[in-house]
Design a protein around this motif. Structure first.
Motif, PDB file in Angstrom:
ATOM      1  N   CYS A  50      18.529 -19.140  -3.503  1.00 32.61           N
ATOM      2  CA  CYS A  50      17.224 -19.465  -4.093  1.00 32.61           C
ATOM      3  C   CYS A  50      16.169 -19.657  -3.013  1.00 32.61           C
ATOM      4  CB  CYS A  50      17.336 -20.725  -4.957  1.00 32.61           C
ATOM      5  SG  CYS A  50      18.240 -20.492  -6.504  1.00 32.61           S
ATOM      6  N   VAL A  51      16.512 -20.401  -1.963  1.00 33.73           N
ATOM      7  CA  VAL A  51      15.547 -20.648  -0.884  1.00 33.73           C
ATOM      8  C   VAL A  51      15.209 -19.358  -0.155  1.00 33.73           C
ATOM      9  CG1 VAL A  51      15.203 -21.827   1.320  1.00 33.73           C
ATOM     10  CG2 VAL A  51      16.235 -23.054  -0.598  1.00 33.73           C
ATOM     11  N   CYS A  52      16.218 -18.550   0.127  1.00 31.32           N
ATOM     12  CA  CYS A  52      15.965 -17.265   0.809  1.00 31.32           C
ATOM     13  C   CYS A  52      15.096 -16.344  -0.042  1.00 31.32           C
ATOM     14  CB  CYS A  52      17.287 -16.582   1.140  1.00 31.32           C
ATOM     15  SG  CYS A  52      18.246 -17.390   2.435  1.00 31.32           S
ATOM     16  N   SER A  53      15.315 -16.353  -1.356  1.00 37.84           N
ATOM     17  CA  SER A  53      14.538 -15.472  -2.237  1.00 37.84           C
ATOM     18  C   SER A  53      13.061 -15.853  -2.246  1.00 37.84           C
ATOM     19  CB  SER A  53      15.103 -15.499  -3.651  1.00 37.84           C
ATOM     20  OG  SER A  53      14.877 -16.751  -4.277  1.00 37.84           O
ATOM     21  N   ILE A  54      12.768 -17.153  -2.327  1.00 30.88           N
ATOM     22  CA  ILE A  54      11.349 -17.541  -2.378  1.00 30.88           C
ATOM     23  C   ILE A  54      10.701 -17.402  -1.006  1.00 30.88           C
ATOM     24  CG2 ILE A  54      11.666 -19.066  -4.356  1.00 30.88           C
ATOM     25  CD1 ILE A  54      11.532 -21.439  -2.453  1.00 30.88           C
ATOM     26  N   CYS A  55      11.496 -17.555   0.068  1.00 29.74           N
ATOM     27  CA  CYS A  55      10.927 -17.365   1.410  1.00 29.74           C
ATOM     28  C   CYS A  55      10.542 -15.897   1.622  1.00 29.74           C
ATOM     29  CB  CYS A  55      11.923 -17.818   2.471  1.00 29.74           C
ATOM     30  SG  CYS A  55      12.095 -19.618   2.615  1.00 29.74           S
ATOM     31  N   TYR A  56      11.436 -14.976   1.230  1.00 29.24           N
ATOM     32  CA  TYR A  56      11.083 -13.565   1.381  1.00 29.24           C
ATOM     33  C   TYR A  56       9.959 -13.180   0.420  1.00 29.24           C
ATOM     34  CZ  TYR A  56      11.017  -8.588   1.739  1.00 29.24           C
ATOM     35  OH  TYR A  56      10.582  -7.320   1.940  1.00 29.24           O
ATOM     36  N   SER A  60       6.664 -11.420   1.735  1.00 29.65           N
ATOM     37  CA  SER A  60       6.224 -10.104   1.273  1.00 29.65           C
ATOM     38  C   SER A  60       4.814 -10.164   0.705  1.00 29.65           C
ATOM     39  CB  SER A  60       7.201  -9.576   0.214  1.00 29.65           C
ATOM     40  OG  SER A  60       7.193 -10.390  -0.937  1.00 29.65           O
ATOM     41  N   GLU A  61       4.473 -11.274   0.056  1.00 25.99           N
ATOM     42  CA  GLU A  61       3.116 -11.423  -0.477  1.00 25.99           C
ATOM     43  C   GLU A  61       2.098 -11.549   0.655  1.00 25.99           C
ATOM     44  OE1 GLU A  61       2.015 -11.339  -3.543  1.00 25.99           O
ATOM     45  OE2 GLU A  61       3.896 -11.247  -4.635  1.00 25.99           O
ATOM     46  N   VAL A  62       2.454 -12.284   1.693  1.00 25.45           N
ATOM     47  CA  VAL A  62       1.552 -12.429   2.847  1.00 25.45           C
ATOM     48  C   VAL A  62       1.342 -11.080   3.531  1.00 25.45           C
ATOM     49  CG1 VAL A  62       1.308 -13.477   5.139  1.00 25.45           C
ATOM     50  CG2 VAL A  62       2.120 -14.854   3.218  1.00 25.45           C
ATOM     51  N   VAL A  63       2.418 -10.285   3.656  1.00 21.98           N
ATOM     52  CA  VAL A  63       2.295  -8.955   4.260  1.00 21.98           C
ATOM     53  C   VAL A  63       1.361  -8.082   3.431  1.00 21.98           C
ATOM     54  CG1 VAL A  63       3.543  -6.829   4.815  1.00 21.98           C
ATOM     55  CG2 VAL A  63       4.539  -9.042   5.401  1.00 21.98           C
ATOM     56  N   ILE A  64       1.499  -8.139   2.117  1.00 21.40           N
ATOM     57  CA  ILE A  64       0.621  -7.349   1.243  1.00 21.40           C
ATOM     58  C   ILE A  64      -0.831  -7.754   1.421  1.00 21.40           C
ATOM     59  CG2 ILE A  64      -0.063  -7.123  -1.189  1.00 21.40           C
ATOM     60  CD1 ILE A  64       2.020  -5.145  -0.457  1.00 21.40           C
ATOM     61  N   ILE A  65      -1.082  -9.057   1.526  1.00 16.85           N
ATOM     62  CA  ILE A  65      -2.459  -9.528   1.734  1.00 16.85           C
ATOM     63  C   ILE A  65      -2.987  -8.997   3.069  1.00 16.85           C
ATOM     64  CG2 ILE A  65      -3.861 -11.570   2.225  1.00 16.85           C
ATOM     65  CD1 ILE A  65      -2.299 -13.062   0.145  1.00 16.85           C
ATOM     66  N   GLY A  66      -2.143  -9.043   4.105  1.00 21.22           N
ATOM     67  CA  GLY A  66      -2.565  -8.520   5.406  1.00 21.22           C
ATOM     68  C   GLY A  66      -2.882  -7.038   5.349  1.00 21.22           C
ATOM     69  N   LEU A  67      -2.033  -6.271   4.691  1.00 20.05           N
ATOM     70  CA  LEU A  67      -2.275  -4.828   4.560  1.00 20.05           C
ATOM     71  C   LEU A  67      -3.524  -4.547   3.739  1.00 20.05           C
ATOM     72  CD1 LEU A  67       1.388  -3.591   3.952  1.00 20.05           C
ATOM     73  CD2 LEU A  67       0.034  -3.354   6.044  1.00 20.05           C
ATOM     74  N   THR A  68      -3.723  -5.340   2.685  1.00 26.67           N
ATOM     75  CA  THR A  68      -4.899  -5.149   1.835  1.00 26.67           C
ATOM     76  C   THR A  68      -6.180  -5.453   2.602  1.00 26.67           C
ATOM     77  OG1 THR A  68      -3.595  -5.780  -0.110  1.00 26.67           O
ATOM     78  CG2 THR A  68      -5.991  -5.813  -0.336  1.00 26.67           C
ATOM     79  N   LEU A  69      -6.168  -6.521   3.382  1.00 28.11           N
ATOM     80  CA  LEU A  69      -7.347  -6.865   4.189  1.00 28.11           C
ATOM     81  C   LEU A  69      -7.626  -5.789   5.228  1.00 28.11           C
ATOM     82  CD1 LEU A  69      -6.769 -10.697   4.781  1.00 28.11           C
ATOM     83  CD2 LEU A  69      -8.621  -9.656   3.464  1.00 28.11           C
ATOM     84  N   TYR A 182       8.209  -4.274   0.820  1.00 27.31           N
ATOM     85  CA  TYR A 182       9.637  -4.155   1.116  1.00 27.31           C
ATOM     86  C   TYR A 182       9.817  -3.084   2.191  1.00 27.31           C
ATOM     87  CZ  TYR A 182      10.157  -6.752  -3.222  1.00 27.31           C
ATOM     88  OH  TYR A 182      10.055  -7.707  -4.192  1.00 27.31           O
ATOM     89  N   PRO A 183      10.806  -3.249   3.055  1.00 32.16           N
ATOM     90  CA  PRO A 183      11.006  -2.292   4.151  1.00 32.16           C
ATOM     91  C   PRO A 183      11.762  -1.042   3.707  1.00 32.16           C
ATOM     92  CG  PRO A 183      12.603  -4.056   4.323  1.00 32.16           C
ATOM     93  CD  PRO A 183      11.702  -4.409   3.165  1.00 32.16           C
ATOM     94  N   PHE A 184      11.547  -0.605   2.487  1.00 37.81           N
ATOM     95  CA  PHE A 184      12.183   0.614   1.975  1.00 37.81           C
ATOM     96  C   PHE A 184      11.330   1.124   0.820  1.00 37.81           C
ATOM     97  CE2 PHE A 184      14.265  -3.109   0.092  1.00 37.81           C
ATOM     98  CZ  PHE A 184      14.012  -2.913  -1.259  1.00 37.81           C
ATOM     99  N   ASP A 185      11.641   2.316   0.362  1.00 37.60           N
ATOM    100  CA  ASP A 185      10.908   2.917  -0.753  1.00 37.60           C
ATOM    101  C   ASP A 185      11.387   2.283  -2.062  1.00 37.60           C
ATOM    102  OD1 ASP A 185       9.477   4.425  -2.498  1.00 37.60           O
ATOM    103  OD2 ASP A 185      10.540   6.308  -2.106  1.00 37.60           O
ATOM    104  N   LYS A 186      10.569   1.418  -2.619  1.00 32.70           N
ATOM    105  CA  LYS A 186      10.976   0.694  -3.829  1.00 32.70           C
ATOM    106  C   LYS A 186      10.787   1.523  -5.099  1.00 32.70           C
ATOM    107  CE  LYS A 186       6.522  -1.672  -4.428  1.00 32.70           C
ATOM    108  NZ  LYS A 186       5.855  -2.991  -4.537  1.00 32.70           N
ATOM    109  N   PHE A 201      13.991 -12.996 -10.387  1.00 38.83           N
ATOM    110  CA  PHE A 201      14.769 -14.140  -9.885  1.00 38.83           C
ATOM    111  C   PHE A 201      13.911 -15.036  -8.998  1.00 38.83           C
ATOM    112  CE2 PHE A 201      17.489 -15.949  -6.519  1.00 38.83           C
ATOM    113  CZ  PHE A 201      18.316 -16.745  -7.304  1.00 38.83           C
ATOM    114  N   ALA A 202      13.134 -14.439  -8.097  1.00 40.40           N
ATOM    115  CA  ALA A 202      12.299 -15.223  -7.188  1.00 40.40           C
ATOM    116  C   ALA A 202      11.228 -16.001  -7.948  1.00 40.40           C
ATOM    117  CB  ALA A 202      11.643 -14.306  -6.152  1.00 40.40           C
TER     118      ALA A 202
END
Length: 401
Positions: A50-56, A60-69, A182-186, A201-202
């Motif tokens: 559970c902790v690992c899922s919410i951390c990732y 991933s959300e922070v990375v998306i914000i960075g890419l969007t900016l 995600y580091p792969f083609d989702k 789940f997250a």
């Protein structure tokens, strides 16, 4: 308190926090160590997952914000991502505090059982207890179902959009619950299903963490407020019946000791939640503002989900401020209750002792955000005002663009 009474008190307290305990179990957390090793390690595994899922999820959300900016720093592209990140940060902070302060919370629950009012109680005191427990139970149930319905509306919205567009004869693909990196083609079929299940789940884990910590805090705070009101009742009836001077003095000392224990208990609870309260106060305005912006101006398909998110955010910080404000005023009324008693029928020694109680009651008991500010309904009003100010700023930026 006798062992039999303390066991009964623990059962009543556990029943009042049953929803919080149930949510903790879903994330693999408990204040009691399981008797069986298999159960213990299964619980630890669930908690780690559970902790690992919410951390990732947050990463991933922070990375998306960075890419969007970097690619398209427009208000309408960035704002819909911020309240999800804020919710994730708050969830991680709460689960960290829950884990780090595990022994503290267990001790607080044990201490609460020592001062828990057990039957038989006088009619007025029993009414105060019943009303407090009934109100807490209703508040917890509403809060639980609002949060659960909110996260599951988010989970099924991509599927609902897919069927809606298919019914309209439009091109449709099942999307994702959150905008994550995600580091792969989702988009590959197997990866798509795996990502969708992971995001469900997250999201569910984040909500379970929020619910269990919020219900734990509000439950314990509600019990403090109830005990303070029962103390008021005891003080108001002081010297109401014929007692010796020694009996009145002993009753006053008992009330003073109870008041000191409640103050100490409240301070320990405040210290345990102080960091979370600070993060909550800071992020609530941003979460409310961004959710409102999305509802009013963007994403009509996500309107219902975001309205439930907005309602949860408003209630989440609202109940924190409500119970903090309730304790603040309940403690202040202890002094009034002591003054309104039949103190003038007691001896000078009893009056001097009662004066210490009145003076201490006039010193506020307050939950704080790491000592930066006291939390009350005034704080809630300030958060709402700040949220509207941020919304007005974002609306102006969106209109100009």
């Amino acid at each position: 308190m006798a062992d039999f009474d303390k066991e009964g008190a623990k059962n009543e307290i556990a029943e009042s926090l049953s929803l919080s305990t149930s949510c903790m179990q879903q994330i693999g957390f408990s204040f009691k160590r399981p008797n069986r090793f298999a159960t213990y390690y299964r619980q630890k595994l669930i908690f780690i997952l559970c902790v690992c899922s919410i951390c990732y999820h947050l990463f991933s959300e922070v990375v998306i914000i960075g890419l969007t900016l970097f690619n398209s720093p427009r208000v309408e592209d960035v704002v819909p991502l911020l309240h999800i990140v804020g919710y994730g940060i708050l969830s991680i902070a709460k689960v960290f505090v829950l884990w780090y302060k595990k022994d503290v919370f267990g001790q607080l629950l044990d201490e609460l059982a020592d001062i828990w009012p057990m039957s038989p109680l006088e009619k007025e005191a029993q009414n105060i207890k019943n009303k407090s427990l009934s109100g807490l139970r209703i508040a917890h149930q509403w809060y639980f179902w609002l949060n659960i319905s909110g996260v599951w509306f988010f989970n099924i919205t991509p599927i609902a959009i897919f069927f809606f567009r298919t019914w309209r004869g439009q091109h449709a693909e099942i999307g994702f619950v959150w905008m994550s990196w995600y580091p792969f083609d989702k988009q590959q079929p197997v990866a798509h299903v795996a990502v969708y299940l992971f995001e469900m789940f997250a999201g569910h884990t984040c909500v379970m963490i929020m619910i269990c910590t919020d219900l734990l805090f509000t439950g314990m705070a509600s019990h403090i407020g109830m005990l303070l009101r029962l103390l008021q009742r005891r003080l108001e009836s002081l010297a109401n019946v014929c007692k010796t001077d020694e009996e009145n003095y002993e009753e006053i000392l008992t009330n003073i000791k109870l008041h000191q224990r409640l103050i100490r208990y409240c301070n320990n609870l405040e210290e345990a939640f102080s960091l979370v309260n600070l993060i909550n106060i800071v992020l609530s305005s941003i979460n409310i503002c961004c959710a409102l912006f999305v509802i009013v101006l963007l994403e009509p398909f996500m309107a219902l989900s975001n309205k439930l998110f907005l309602g949860s955010a408003l209630i989440q910080i609202g109940v924190l401020c409500w119970y903090a404000d309730d304790i603040y005023h309940a403690n202040a009324k202890v002094a009034s209750a002591a003054y309104n008693s039949f103190w003038y029928k007691t001896s000078p020694r009893c009056r001097r002792t009662l004066l210490f109680l009145i003076q201490r009651s006039q010193k506020p008991i307050a939950f704080t955000a790491m000592k930066f500010t006291n939390i009350s309904l005034v704080t809630y009003s300030a958060i709402l005002t700040r949220s509207y100010s941020y919304f007005a700023l974002l609306y102006t930026m969106y209109s100009d663009s």
